[in-house]
Design an enzyme around this catalytic site. Structure first.
Site, short mmCIF file in Angstrom:
data_model
loop_
_atom_site.label_atom_id
_atom_site.label_comp_id
_atom_site.label_asym_id
_atom_site.label_seq_id
_atom_site.Cartn_x
_atom_site.Cartn_y
_atom_site.Cartn_z
N SER A 94 7.11 -102.66 -84.73
CA SER A 94 7.51 -103.45 -85.91
C SER A 94 7.39 -104.94 -85.67
CB SER A 94 8.93 -103.08 -86.36
OG SER A 94 9.83 -103.10 -85.28
N HIS A 153 8.70 -94.52 -83.75
CA HIS A 153 9.44 -95.80 -83.67
C HIS A 153 10.77 -95.60 -84.42
CE1 HIS A 153 10.15 -99.98 -83.17
NE2 HIS A 153 9.39 -100.49 -84.12
N HIS A 178 10.69 -93.76 -73.77
CA HIS A 178 10.43 -95.13 -74.22
C HIS A 178 9.16 -95.65 -73.57
CE1 HIS A 178 11.11 -99.33 -75.34
NE2 HIS A 178 11.88 -98.83 -76.28
N ARG A 208 21.36 -99.92 -75.48
CA ARG A 208 21.79 -99.84 -76.89
C ARG A 208 22.41 -98.46 -77.15
NH1 ARG A 208 16.13 -101.22 -79.61
NH2 ARG A 208 15.59 -99.61 -78.10
N ASP A 228 17.87 -94.54 -80.62
CA ASP A 228 17.91 -93.66 -81.79
C ASP A 228 18.62 -92.33 -81.53
OD1 ASP A 228 16.39 -95.49 -83.38
OD2 ASP A 228 14.64 -94.91 -82.21
N ARG A 258 16.48 -105.47 -88.00
CA ARG A 258 15.27 -106.03 -87.37
C ARG A 258 14.85 -107.37 -87.97
NH1 ARG A 258 12.16 -103.40 -83.23
NH2 ARG A 258 14.03 -103.27 -81.97
N ARG A 274 -6.24 -112.28 -82.27
CA ARG A 274 -7.52 -111.60 -82.38
C ARG A 274 -7.97 -111.14 -80.99
NH1 ARG A 274 -11.84 -108.86 -82.15
NH2 ARG A 274 -13.36 -109.04 -83.83
N1 HAX Z 1 9.48 -85.58 -75.91
C1 HAX Z 1 8.35 -84.93 -75.57
N2 HAX Z 1 7.31 -85.51 -74.97
C2 HAX Z 1 7.44 -86.81 -74.68
C3 HAX Z 1 8.58 -87.54 -74.97
C4 HAX Z 1 9.63 -86.90 -75.62
N3 HAX Z 1 10.75 -87.52 -75.99
N4 HAX Z 1 8.40 -88.81 -74.56
C5 HAX Z 1 7.17 -88.87 -74.02
N5 HAX Z 1 6.57 -87.68 -74.12
C6 HAX Z 1 5.21 -87.30 -73.75
C7 HAX Z 1 4.22 -88.14 -74.55
O1 HAX Z 1 4.03 -87.60 -75.84
C8 HAX Z 1 3.00 -88.07 -73.66
O2 HAX Z 1 2.41 -86.81 -73.82
P1 HAX Z 1 0.81 -86.63 -73.81
O3 HAX Z 1 0.37 -87.17 -72.48
O4 HAX Z 1 0.63 -85.16 -73.95
O5 HAX Z 1 0.28 -87.42 -74.95
C9 HAX Z 1 3.61 -88.14 -72.27
O6 HAX Z 1 4.97 -87.65 -72.39
C10 HAX Z 1 3.64 -89.52 -71.65
O7 HAX Z 1 4.30 -90.39 -72.53
P2 HAX Z 1 5.13 -91.64 -72.00
O8 HAX Z 1 4.16 -92.54 -71.29
O9 HAX Z 1 6.31 -91.19 -71.26
O10 HAX Z 1 5.66 -92.27 -73.35
P3 HAX Z 1 4.87 -93.24 -74.34
O11 HAX Z 1 5.04 -94.64 -73.86
O12 HAX Z 1 3.49 -92.78 -74.59
O13 HAX Z 1 5.68 -93.01 -75.69
C11 HAX Z 1 7.61 -92.78 -77.03
C12 HAX Z 1 6.96 -93.55 -75.89
C13 HAX Z 1 8.90 -93.47 -77.39
C14 HAX Z 1 6.68 -92.84 -78.25
C15 HAX Z 1 7.85 -91.34 -76.59
O14 HAX Z 1 8.76 -91.32 -75.52
C16 HAX Z 1 8.37 -90.44 -77.70
O15 HAX Z 1 7.56 -89.89 -78.46
N6 HAX Z 1 9.74 -90.28 -77.85
C17 HAX Z 1 10.31 -89.51 -78.92
C18 HAX Z 1 10.31 -90.33 -80.20
C19 HAX Z 1 11.34 -91.44 -80.12
O16 HAX Z 1 12.48 -91.25 -79.76
N7 HAX Z 1 10.92 -92.65 -80.53
C20 HAX Z 1 11.80 -93.82 -80.55
C21 HAX Z 1 11.55 -94.78 -79.38
C22 HAX Z 1 12.43 -95.98 -79.42
C23 HAX Z 1 12.10 -96.85 -80.59
O17 HAX Z 1 11.04 -97.42 -80.74
N8 HAX Z 1 12.98 -96.89 -81.51
O18 HAX Z 1 12.74 -97.47 -82.69
#
Ligand code: HAX
Length: 434
Positions: A241, A271, A318, A327, A373, A399, A419
């Site tokens: 965001s 997110h 994360h 948080r 969250d 935010r 860019r």
């Molecule tokens: N559940 C299952 N799998 C997960 C996971 C979770 N909570 N968190 C990470 N993974 C997986 C990823 O999908 C990725 O899988 P692939 O290699 O198969 O694609 C792998 O583990 C490696 O990911 P990572 O490097 O640990 O995490 P990223 O930086 O790629 O992603 C995310 C970070 C927050 C998007 C991820 O942890 C996630 O999807 N969490 C669940 C959704 C969530 O809670 N989002 C809110 C985050 C906080 C925020 O921004 N709030 O607004």
């Protein structure tokens, strides 16, 4: 006493010199290297922008102008009979870079009240949207429609110079922050309370008025909103965001265009929408496991099933953090104080025990710990706000404090259009596979 704008203006000259001297003296220094993997991994860990308001440390969590969340809770001014900081103080801290006193914060509350009137046409825009439309979409559309009154756009059309861009952006930013609780509560009351709108209060803080217009008078709920608005306000510059708003703003799009764009990113399930997804997932789990507080083994099975079906566990993981999100901890402390025996709080606590080892066992999740969250939704449910598809809108209102502080600073420092370069897989293959 100087008002907020004068105080900000006093900071500009020195800050501009600091940046230009830094770039002049060290502009050619190397601050990092980029691997091929990083450009296929969402630019993870690539230092690529400057954001003055806060900095996220993977192991410590967020610091706002150097202050951690517990320090913020201790040091920012509070409303009478309140145990939580006023988010107006967080805005002051992020914008001015110093801790505010009570008068500074009271002036912001007043200033926001004075700027809060939302043009009727914005309410008409909302009224013309289907109620089934997700509240975040309604929120983003309403913000976009506000840009009709952008001071920056007007000033730009008149031909103001670059060094003055910050001034009208400051006006837009304050106007936007002031109006968001009105727009958000309008969407909430229209969607879930038969269009029974509640008139605002006078001479109260931004959060108290927001809680009131949403329809909640409980003083613990008001404190929850103060806490919520404070801790969700900023998470440095690279999150979806904030970064989207920064990117759009860098094209000299005004505050409304930039913030609406950022909200479209916040509305994604990886997110901000995760706060709704967590509640949905917890309630479904509770239902499928027979209600009440399920056994740890049952929860573990449910978590495994979620993973096996190809879904993420919402509220965990994360992109930057490598520990439990502070948080989350701040909200857990709130719950321990006010609702230690609440069934959903006990479920969230149990999920906190059960999920990390399961995510660790996947061997791929880099951070198995809960994020912000994982906790926020159940606190809102406890006080009677049960419409969880609205929860990301609350995140969005908060935010605005960080994103608007960032935008004002970007304008003051004359940040250029963003860019970055991109390449193609063919080019990379040619370069490395010979
Ligand atoms: N559940 C299952 N799998 C997960 C996971 C979770 N909570 N968190 C990470 N993974 C997986 C990823 O999908 C990725 O899988 P692939 O290699 O198969 O694609 C792998 O583990 C490696 O990911 P990572 O490097 O640990 O995490 P990223 O930086 O790629 O992603 C995310 C970070 C927050 C998007 C991820 O942890 C996630 O999807 N969490 C669940 C959704 C969530 O809670 N989002 C809110 C985050 C906080 C925020 O921004 N709030 O607004």
């Amino acid at each position: 006493m100087k008002n907020l704008k004068q105080k900000f203006e006093d900071k500009i000259h020195d800050s501009r010199s600091r940046v230009s001297n830094l770039v002049h003296d060290y502009g050619d220094k190397i601050i990092g290297e980029i691997s091929l993997r990083q450009i296929f991994s969402g630019m993870r860990g690539m230092l690529s922008m400057v954001t003055e308001t806060s900095k996220l440390d993977p192991n410590e969590g967020i610091r706002f102008r150097g202050y951690s969340i517990p320090e913020i809770q201790d040091l920012l001014p509070r409303a009478n009979n309140s145990n939580q900081p006023l988010p107006e103080g967080m805005f002051y801290l992020m914008l001015i870079g110093e801790l505010p006193n009570e008068k500074d914060v009271a002036l912001i509350s007043k200033e926001l009240e004075a700027r809060s009137s939302v043009p009727d046409y914005v309410y008409s825009v909302i009224n013309n949207l289907p109620k089934e439309m997700h509240p975040m979409t309604q929120f983003s559309i309403a913000i976009l429609s506000l840009r009709n009154n952008s001071e920056f756009s007007k000033a730009y059309q008149k031909g103001i110079g670059k060094k003055d861009y910050w001034d009208s952006t400051f006006e837009d930013a304050l106007n936007l922050i002031a109006k968001l609780p009105y727009i958000a509560s309008y969407i909430y009351r229209r969607n879930y309370h038969n269009e029974d709108y509640i008139k605002p209060l006078k001479n109260v803080d931004w959060s108290e008025n927001f809680a009131h217009m949403l329809g909640f008078s409980n003083s613990e709920f008001k404190d929850l909103i103060r806490l919520y608005m404070t801790i969700h306000s900023d998470h440095e510059g690279g999150n979806v965001s904030a970064h989207t708003s920064h990117l759009v703003g860098s094209a000299l799009s005004d505050a409304y265009l930039s913030f609406s764009a950022g909200m479209n990113g916040l509305a994604g399930p990886l997110h901000g929408l995760a706060n709704q997804e967590v509640v949905k997932w917890l309630l479904q789990m509770q239902k499928e496991l027979g209600g009440g507080l399920p056994e740890r083994e049952k929860i573990a099975e449910y978590v495994q099933n979620t993973l096996d079906s190809g879904k993420v566990i919402p509220g965990f993981g994360h992109a930057v953090l490598r520990k439990t999100d502070p948080r989350y901890t701040a909200q857990r402390e709130f719950a321990l104080k006010y609702l230690p025996d609440d069934e959903l709080f006990l479920l969230v606590s149990r999920v906190f025990e059960v999920v990390p080892p399961i995510l660790e066992a996947t061997g791929k999740v880099k951070n198995p710990w809960p994020n912000v969250d994982a906790h926020s939704g159940i606190l809102l449910l406890k006080y009677g706000m049960r419409e969880y598809d609205f929860f990301t809108v609350l995140f969005g209102v908060s935010r605005s404090l960080g994103i608007m502080s960032q935008l004002i600073w970007s304008r003051a420092l004359g940040m250029p259009i963003e860019r970055p370069g991109s390449t193609t897989t063919d080019i990379l293959l040619k370069k490395f596979s010979n």
